[in-house]
Design a protein around this motif. Structure first.
Motif, PDB file in Angstrom:
ATOM      1  N   ALA A   1       0.825  -1.188   0.303  1.00  0.00           N
ATOM      2  CA  ALA A   1       0.043  -0.240  -0.068  1.00  0.00           C
ATOM      3  C   ALA A   1       0.872   1.243   0.133  1.00  0.00           C
ATOM      4  CB  ALA A   1      -1.058   0.013   1.168  1.00  0.00           C
ATOM      5  N   MET A   2       1.975   1.112   0.801  1.00  0.00           N
ATOM      6  CA  MET A   2       2.673   2.434   0.816  1.00  0.00           C
ATOM      7  C   MET A   2       3.607   2.716  -0.507  1.00  0.00           C
ATOM      8  SD  MET A   2       3.859   5.006   2.722  1.00  0.00           S
ATOM      9  CE  MET A   2       3.486   4.710   4.170  1.00  0.00           C
TER      10      MET A   2
ATOM     11  N   PHE B   1       1.126   4.042  -3.074  1.00  0.00           N
ATOM     12  CA  PHE B   1       0.726   5.635  -2.743  1.00  0.00           C
ATOM     13  C   PHE B   1       1.932   6.503  -3.005  1.00  0.00           C
ATOM     14  CE2 PHE B   1       0.573   9.058   0.134  1.00  0.00           C
ATOM     15  CZ  PHE B   1      -0.891   9.547   0.108  1.00  0.00           C
TER      16      PHE B   1
ATOM     17  N   CYS C   1      -3.721   4.990  -8.311  1.00  0.00           N
ATOM     18  CA  CYS C   1      -2.860   4.316  -7.597  1.00  0.00           C
ATOM     19  C   CYS C   1      -2.969   4.849  -6.054  1.00  0.00           C
ATOM     20  CB  CYS C   1      -1.359   4.413  -8.101  1.00  0.00           C
ATOM     21  SG  CYS C   1      -0.797   3.707  -9.454  1.00  0.00           S
ATOM     22  N   ALA C   2      -3.342   6.018  -6.054  1.00  0.00           N
ATOM     23  CA  ALA C   2      -2.972   6.649  -4.601  1.00  0.00           C
ATOM     24  C   ALA C   2      -4.435   5.884  -3.921  1.00  0.00           C
ATOM     25  CB  ALA C   2      -3.192   8.058  -4.734  1.00  0.00           C
ATOM     26  N   SER C   3      -5.602   6.058  -4.817  1.00  0.00           N
ATOM     27  CA  SER C   3      -6.975   5.396  -4.269  1.00  0.00           C
ATOM     28  C   SER C   3      -6.848   3.885  -3.891  1.00  0.00           C
ATOM     29  CB  SER C   3      -7.961   5.644  -5.370  1.00  0.00           C
ATOM     30  OG  SER C   3      -7.979   6.890  -5.672  1.00  0.00           O
TER      31      SER C   3
ATOM     32  N   ALA D   1      -4.181   2.548  -3.219  1.00  0.00           N
ATOM     33  CA  ALA D   1      -3.288   2.390  -1.970  1.00  0.00           C
ATOM     34  C   ALA D   1      -4.133   2.532  -0.733  1.00  0.00           C
ATOM     35  CB  ALA D   1      -2.130   3.127  -1.971  1.00  0.00           C
ATOM     36  N   LEU D   2      -5.086   3.419  -0.716  1.00  0.00           N
ATOM     37  CA  LEU D   2      -5.900   3.841   0.349  1.00  0.00           C
ATOM     38  C   LEU D   2      -7.006   2.747   0.773  1.00  0.00           C
ATOM     39  CD1 LEU D   2      -6.384   7.439   0.196  1.00  0.00           C
ATOM     40  CD2 LEU D   2      -4.809   6.413   1.719  1.00  0.00           C
TER      41      LEU D   2
END
Length: 59
Positions: free
Chosen positions: A9-10, A13, A40-42, A44-45
């Motif tokens: 996940a990190m 992100f 990608c950021a979504s 990861a969250l």
């Protein structure tokens, strides 16, 4: 929280933030690269919210 999903996940992100920052450099594909960074950021969250939250709650 397990270490492996956290690292995935990190990494997703940070990669998403990097994609959003280099979107203006890529000529002709700015919107596609920026949208990829948002995805990608979504994602990861979403990993800790959906996957890890269900596994640790015991339900």
């Amino acid at each position: 929280m397990s270490l492996f999903p956290f690292l995935i996940a990190m990494a997703l992100f940070v990669f998403g933030l990097w994609l959003m920052s280099v979107a203006d450099v890529v000529a002709g594909f700015e919107a596609i690269v920026f949208f990829g960074g948002i995805l990608c950021a979504s994602a990861a969250l979403a990993i800790p919210i959906n996957v890890l939250g269900r596994r640790e709650s015991g339900i």
